[in-house]
Design an enzyme around this catalytic site. Structure first.
Site, short mmCIF file in Angstrom:
data_model
loop_
_atom_site.label_atom_id
_atom_site.label_comp_id
_atom_site.label_asym_id
_atom_site.label_seq_id
_atom_site.Cartn_x
_atom_site.Cartn_y
_atom_site.Cartn_z
CB CYS A 136 -0.93 0.03 1.21
SG CYS A 136 -2.44 -0.93 1.03
CB CYS A 179 -4.88 1.57 2.11
SG CYS A 179 -5.74 3.10 1.86
CB CYS A 220 -6.38 -6.39 -0.68
SG CYS A 220 -4.61 -6.68 -0.85
#
Ligand code: SF4
Length: 241
Positions: free
Chosen positions: A123, A231, A208
């Site tokens: 991320c 994130c 994800c």
């Protein structure tokens, strides 16, 4: 008074939010547009809230600047939706911003399936670094966060001190319920991601994001099997209000 991040103190956010507290979302968008003008950007996820935000924003600033973090790992349905949005709001400046590392370069440098071995780093590379780079010229950013989405979002205000990106973060939809979001989408016949009809209430990268069964938390389909719930774009930082 100045509403720039570097000139605002904690108490200025409290005073401003107190002044704006009885206003509705469109008033907050007007305030954002009038205050920051071209130095305002909407970091858009193209989720259900985004459809509402884009429609409201189009009434305030037709040529608003929209930023989508294109991780290279999104669902085809998300990319298709972006094309529909471009057609519906042709004056909006929609930018798909990517990491400086291609997925192949990321794999070569950090190993295969970084989203499994170290999702925070994944991320960081594909979202946070990109957002930091792209937001550099702006003073403020819009976000579609709603308070009821998760405990980490429950204290979000209309106007927030974003210490991570050193910007003012404006969240006009904090009070909206999920039901109200969908009522607005239906009433105005807005496009939306068809995955929402297939048990995906919150949609991110393909790797994800999993479907969520009725009764489960809406964000439980994100980063399943991992403690991660955000994130990092919206993680509160020390001193943030
Ligand atoms: S959501 Fe998953 S695939 Fe997307 S950037 Fe984060 S860890 Fe990587």
């Amino acid at each position: 008074m100045s509403y720039l991040y570097k000139e605002m103190q904690n108490e200025d956010y409290a005073i401003l939010n107190s002044k704006l507290k009885s206003r509705d979302s469109i008033d907050i968008l007007r305030f954002a547009h009038e205050t920051y003008g071209k130095n305002l950007v909407y970091a858009c996820s193209f989720g259900a809230e985004a459809m509402v935000m884009l429609d409201l924003l189009s009434k305030v600033q037709k040529d608003a600047q929209i930023l989508f973090l294109d991780t290279d790992f999104h669902f085809k349905e998300t990319y298709d939706l972006i094309e529909k949005v471009k057609q519906r709001y042709p004056h909006m400046k929609i930018k798909l911003a990517k990491s400086s590392l291609t997925p192949e370069e990321q794999e070569n440098q950090f190993g295969a399936k970084l989203w499994l071995t170290n999702p925070d780093q994944c991320c960081q590379i594909r979202k946070l670094d990109v957002l930091e780079r792209e937001m550099a010229p702006f003073d403020a950013w819009l976000s579609g966060l709603r308070r009821e989405q998760s405990p980490t979002r429950a204290n979000t205000e209309f106007i927030n001190q974003d210490n991570r990106f050193k910007k003012v973060k404006i969240c006009p939809l904090i009070h909206w319920t999920e039901e109200e979001i969908w009522m607005y989408i239906e009433l105005h016949r807005l496009p939306y991601n068809p995955l929402h009809d297939q048990h995906y209430p919150s949609i991110g990268c393909t790797y994800c994001t999993k479907p969520v069964m009725p009764g489960q938390d809406n964000r439980s389909g994100r980063w399943q099997g991992n403690q991660k719930t955000e994130c990092g774009l919206h993680a509160p930082t020390k001193g943030e209000k």
